[in-house]
Motif scaffolding. Sequence first.
Motif, PDB file in Angstrom:
ATOM      1  N   ALA A  57      -1.459  -2.659   5.888  1.00  0.00           N
ATOM      2  CA  ALA A  57      -1.540  -1.604   4.881  1.00  0.00           C
ATOM      3  C   ALA A  57      -1.249  -0.232   5.484  1.00  0.00           C
ATOM      4  O   ALA A  57      -0.476   0.556   4.921  1.00  0.00           O
ATOM      5  N   VAL A  58      -1.879   0.058   6.618  1.00  0.00           N
ATOM      6  CA  VAL A  58      -1.671   1.361   7.243  1.00  0.00           C
ATOM      7  C   VAL A  58      -0.211   1.529   7.653  1.00  0.00           C
ATOM      8  O   VAL A  58       0.382   2.599   7.459  1.00  0.00           O
ATOM      9  N   GLN A  59       0.388   0.481   8.204  1.00  0.00           N
ATOM     10  CA  GLN A  59       1.800   0.573   8.583  1.00  0.00           C
ATOM     11  C   GLN A  59       2.678   0.803   7.370  1.00  0.00           C
ATOM     12  O   GLN A  59       3.651   1.572   7.412  1.00  0.00           O
ATOM     13  N   SER A  60       2.338   0.147   6.251  1.00  0.00           N
ATOM     14  CA  SER A  60       3.089   0.347   5.014  1.00  0.00           C
ATOM     15  C   SER A  60       2.964   1.780   4.530  1.00  0.00           C
ATOM     16  O   SER A  60       3.949   2.406   4.116  1.00  0.00           O
ATOM     17  N   ILE A  61       1.746   2.338   4.567  1.00  0.00           N
ATOM     18  CA  ILE A  61       1.534   3.724   4.144  1.00  0.00           C
ATOM     19  C   ILE A  61       2.325   4.681   5.018  1.00  0.00           C
ATOM     20  O   ILE A  61       2.968   5.616   4.529  1.00  0.00           O
ATOM     21  N   VAL A  62       2.303   4.445   6.326  1.00  0.00           N
ATOM     22  CA  VAL A  62       3.027   5.304   7.263  1.00  0.00           C
ATOM     23  C   VAL A  62       4.540   5.178   7.073  1.00  0.00           C
ATOM     24  O   VAL A  62       5.262   6.182   7.035  1.00  0.00           O
ATOM     25  N   ASP A  63       5.032   3.947   6.941  1.00  0.00           N
ATOM     26  CA  ASP A  63       6.471   3.723   6.843  1.00  0.00           C
ATOM     27  C   ASP A  63       7.047   4.184   5.502  1.00  0.00           C
ATOM     28  O   ASP A  63       8.094   4.830   5.454  1.00  0.00           O
ATOM     29  N   VAL A  64       6.359   3.842   4.418  1.00  0.00           N
ATOM     30  CA  VAL A  64       6.927   4.104   3.097  1.00  0.00           C
ATOM     31  C   VAL A  64       6.658   5.531   2.635  1.00  0.00           C
ATOM     32  O   VAL A  64       7.537   6.197   2.106  1.00  0.00           O
ATOM     33  N   TYR A  65       5.436   6.017   2.842  1.00  0.00           N
ATOM     34  CA  TYR A  65       5.125   7.373   2.396  1.00  0.00           C
ATOM     35  C   TYR A  65       5.212   8.390   3.545  1.00  0.00           C
ATOM     36  O   TYR A  65       5.845   9.432   3.408  1.00  0.00           O
ATOM     37  N   SER A  71      -6.038   8.063   3.021  1.00  0.00           N
ATOM     38  CA  SER A  71      -5.450   6.787   2.610  1.00  0.00           C
ATOM     39  C   SER A  71      -5.616   5.807   3.757  1.00  0.00           C
ATOM     40  O   SER A  71      -5.343   6.149   4.911  1.00  0.00           O
ATOM     41  N   GLY A  72      -6.083   4.622   3.436  1.00  0.00           N
ATOM     42  CA  GLY A  72      -6.312   3.625   4.480  1.00  0.00           C
ATOM     43  C   GLY A  72      -6.636   2.272   3.878  1.00  0.00           C
ATOM     44  O   GLY A  72      -6.284   1.999   2.721  1.00  0.00           O
ATOM     45  N   TRP A  73      -7.358   1.449   4.641  1.00  0.00           N
ATOM     46  CA  TRP A  73      -7.656   0.070   4.196  1.00  0.00           C
ATOM     47  C   TRP A  73      -8.842  -0.443   5.020  1.00  0.00           C
ATOM     48  O   TRP A  73      -8.890  -0.238   6.238  1.00  0.00           O
ATOM     49  N   PRO A  74      -9.800  -1.104   4.395  1.00  0.00           N
ATOM     50  CA  PRO A  74     -10.955  -1.617   5.145  1.00  0.00           C
ATOM     51  C   PRO A  74     -10.633  -2.904   5.889  1.00  0.00           C
ATOM     52  O   PRO A  74      -9.809  -3.707   5.441  1.00  0.00           O
ATOM     53  N   TRP A  75     -11.317  -3.117   6.990  1.00  0.00           N
ATOM     54  CA  TRP A  75     -11.099  -4.343   7.761  1.00  0.00           C
ATOM     55  C   TRP A  75     -12.177  -5.391   7.491  1.00  0.00           C
ATOM     56  O   TRP A  75     -12.095  -6.524   7.986  1.00  0.00           O
ATOM     57  N   GLN A  76     -13.176  -5.032   6.707  1.00  0.00           N
ATOM     58  CA  GLN A  76     -14.217  -5.982   6.340  1.00  0.00           C
ATOM     59  C   GLN A  76     -14.760  -5.608   4.967  1.00  0.00           C
ATOM     60  O   GLN A  76     -14.750  -4.445   4.582  1.00  0.00           O
ATOM     61  N   GLY A  77     -15.243  -6.619   4.212  1.00  0.00           N
ATOM     62  CA  GLY A  77     -15.785  -6.389   2.881  1.00  0.00           C
ATOM     63  C   GLY A  77     -15.340  -7.474   1.931  1.00  0.00           C
ATOM     64  O   GLY A  77     -14.718  -8.464   2.335  1.00  0.00           O
ATOM     65  N   ASN A  78     -15.674  -7.314   0.654  1.00  0.00           N
ATOM     66  CA  ASN A  78     -15.299  -8.284  -0.362  1.00  0.00           C
ATOM     67  C   ASN A  78     -13.883  -8.033  -0.854  1.00  0.00           C
ATOM     68  O   ASN A  78     -13.386  -6.911  -0.834  1.00  0.00           O
ATOM     69  N   THR A  79     -13.257  -9.091  -1.341  1.00  0.00           N
ATOM     70  CA  THR A  79     -11.914  -8.996  -1.899  1.00  0.00           C
ATOM     71  C   THR A  79     -11.954  -8.287  -3.243  1.00  0.00           C
ATOM     72  O   THR A  79     -12.864  -8.494  -4.049  1.00  0.00           O
ATOM     73  N   ASN A  80     -10.952  -7.465  -3.506  1.00  0.00           N
ATOM     74  CA  ASN A  80     -10.791  -6.792  -4.796  1.00  0.00           C
ATOM     75  C   ASN A  80      -9.454  -7.222  -5.390  1.00  0.00           C
ATOM     76  O   ASN A  80      -8.438  -6.564  -5.213  1.00  0.00           O
ATOM     77  N   GLY A  81      -9.450  -8.349  -6.080  1.00  0.00           N
ATOM     78  CA  GLY A  81      -8.197  -8.860  -6.626  1.00  0.00           C
ATOM     79  C   GLY A  81      -7.224  -9.193  -5.518  1.00  0.00           C
ATOM     80  O   GLY A  81      -7.529  -9.980  -4.614  1.00  0.00           O
ATOM     81  N   LEU A  82      -6.053  -8.571  -5.548  1.00  0.00           N
ATOM     82  CA  LEU A  82      -5.042  -8.798  -4.507  1.00  0.00           C
ATOM     83  C   LEU A  82      -5.343  -8.018  -3.235  1.00  0.00           C
ATOM     84  O   LEU A  82      -4.705  -8.253  -2.207  1.00  0.00           O
ATOM     85  N   ALA A  83      -6.284  -7.101  -3.310  1.00  0.00           N
ATOM     86  CA  ALA A  83      -6.634  -6.286  -2.140  1.00  0.00           C
ATOM     87  C   ALA A  83      -7.674  -7.017  -1.299  1.00  0.00           C
ATOM     88  O   ALA A  83      -8.821  -7.173  -1.708  1.00  0.00           O
ATOM     89  N   VAL A  84      -7.258  -7.454  -0.124  1.00  0.00           N
ATOM     90  CA  VAL A  84      -8.104  -8.275   0.741  1.00  0.00           C
ATOM     91  C   VAL A  84      -8.364  -7.541   2.054  1.00  0.00           C
ATOM     92  O   VAL A  84      -7.417  -7.168   2.755  1.00  0.00           O
ATOM     93  N   ALA A 121       0.821  -1.212   0.000  1.00  0.00           N
ATOM     94  CA  ALA A 121       0.000   0.000   0.000  1.00  0.00           C
ATOM     95  C   ALA A 121       0.857   1.264   0.000  1.00  0.00           C
ATOM     96  O   ALA A 121       0.548   2.242  -0.689  1.00  0.00           O
ATOM     97  N   GLY A 122       1.918   1.268   0.776  1.00  0.00           N
ATOM     98  CA  GLY A 122       2.771   2.452   0.853  1.00  0.00           C
ATOM     99  C   GLY A 122       3.457   2.769  -0.458  1.00  0.00           C
ATOM    100  O   GLY A 122       3.544   3.935  -0.867  1.00  0.00           O
TER     101      GLY A 122
END
Length: 429
Positions: free
Chosen positions: A385-393, A363-376, A336-337
């Motif tokens: 995902a949030v840690q990646s966004i914080v660390d990388v960006y 920018s964030g990521w859902p904790w529930q819902g349907n899968t969108n390809g590789l996005a689960v 994600a980042g």
Amino acid sequence: MRFGFALTLALLWNGAAAQFPGHRHGQNHRPRFFWPGGDNGRTVTLADNAATTETQVPGVVVYVDEEGSATRTTTELFKVVPSAKLQPTPAGGPFGNRPPFFGPVFGPPIVPAPAPPLPPPSPPQPTKTISSQSPPSSPIPKINPGPTAGNGGTKDSNSTTNPVTGVTYSPYNADGTCRSASDVYADFQQLAAQQAPPYTVVRIYGVDCDQVAAVLPAARAIGVKMFLGIFNLDGLDEQVATLVRAVQASEGGWGLVDTISVGNELINNGQATPRQVVDAVAAARASLRSAGYQGPVVTVDTFLAVERFPVLCDASDYCAINVHPFFDGNTAAGQAGQFVLRKVADVREVLLDSGKKVVVTESGWPWQGNTNGLAVPGRQNQKLAVQSIVDVYGASNPDGLILFTAFDDGWKKAEAGTFYAEQFWGMYL
């Protein structure tokens, strides 16, 4: 195949506006229909009733301006799939009974008609008014404010580096009614207790529910600034006046305000034209300046909308974009980042001033819902995902990232078009 791949893409500068029902102030996260299907944003999915198997073929895209004149031609990758294999979308399609706002259009160049007046606002009227109960008398211990998204600033010499600036917040109950002033105060207490990271900015989206008056005392108590918002363009003067009255009546006044936005994803959602948004930003800025506010005034839209209409950022005091890796089906939580980093770089390439400040306002990521390809979706994937966004960006842009969102939005509508994840982006219980 029964396709002629001479494709015309009409960029709808003056395209017809459309209102999308069932959501408050355009804050929902519809799938990004601009070139769906690839991280590079350049794979277009097409349906063919005669196709029996999925095929990928190159095709020519002709870009035209609002006068219908060709401006450039590119070769893109088209994924042709049998119509029966496409996922169903909500009734009328995610963009109503019209093609995707920036989607492909077969046939000769389309010359858009002048934009009609904006439709009346759709947010439901709250059934509960803000409570007159005063905030608790015991103040919340302040956190050391770091640099803010718009105004910069210096940190306390004893504070640690904040890898992220802010978080979004919506003061509504699950049934769509307004949270009381004491509820808002309690929510901000919970935000103040978060140590990873300690936020310095909280973003809201509108002026309904007396929310500006409710959040300012809570923000002052915990030492954060507010990113205030006007959620649509109807009744702009009245919304600005409501915001101004609330700020001027609060202890701390304009000193508590980091940024004010005019519109959130209005272009992405087809609710206004770029010209309408640019004019609204200029009008709101003039009114706010005369009321004593000297901070940034921006409009917020998706990175893809800004790539196609960089004038949105040119007209803003800094470039404010929403970047959601989840809606890219080729991005897993752990990447994600990197996705956010790439998309911000893409936006910089189209700006008149490539050095202009860019703030990722969602920018964030859902904790529930349907899968969108590789996005689960999932709690672990949300944390990843949030840690990646914080660390990388966020680590390299400590004053340019606002996470989405503090708490779940139960008042939003669950739809297949948003992978039934719309209500479940909250990071805290």
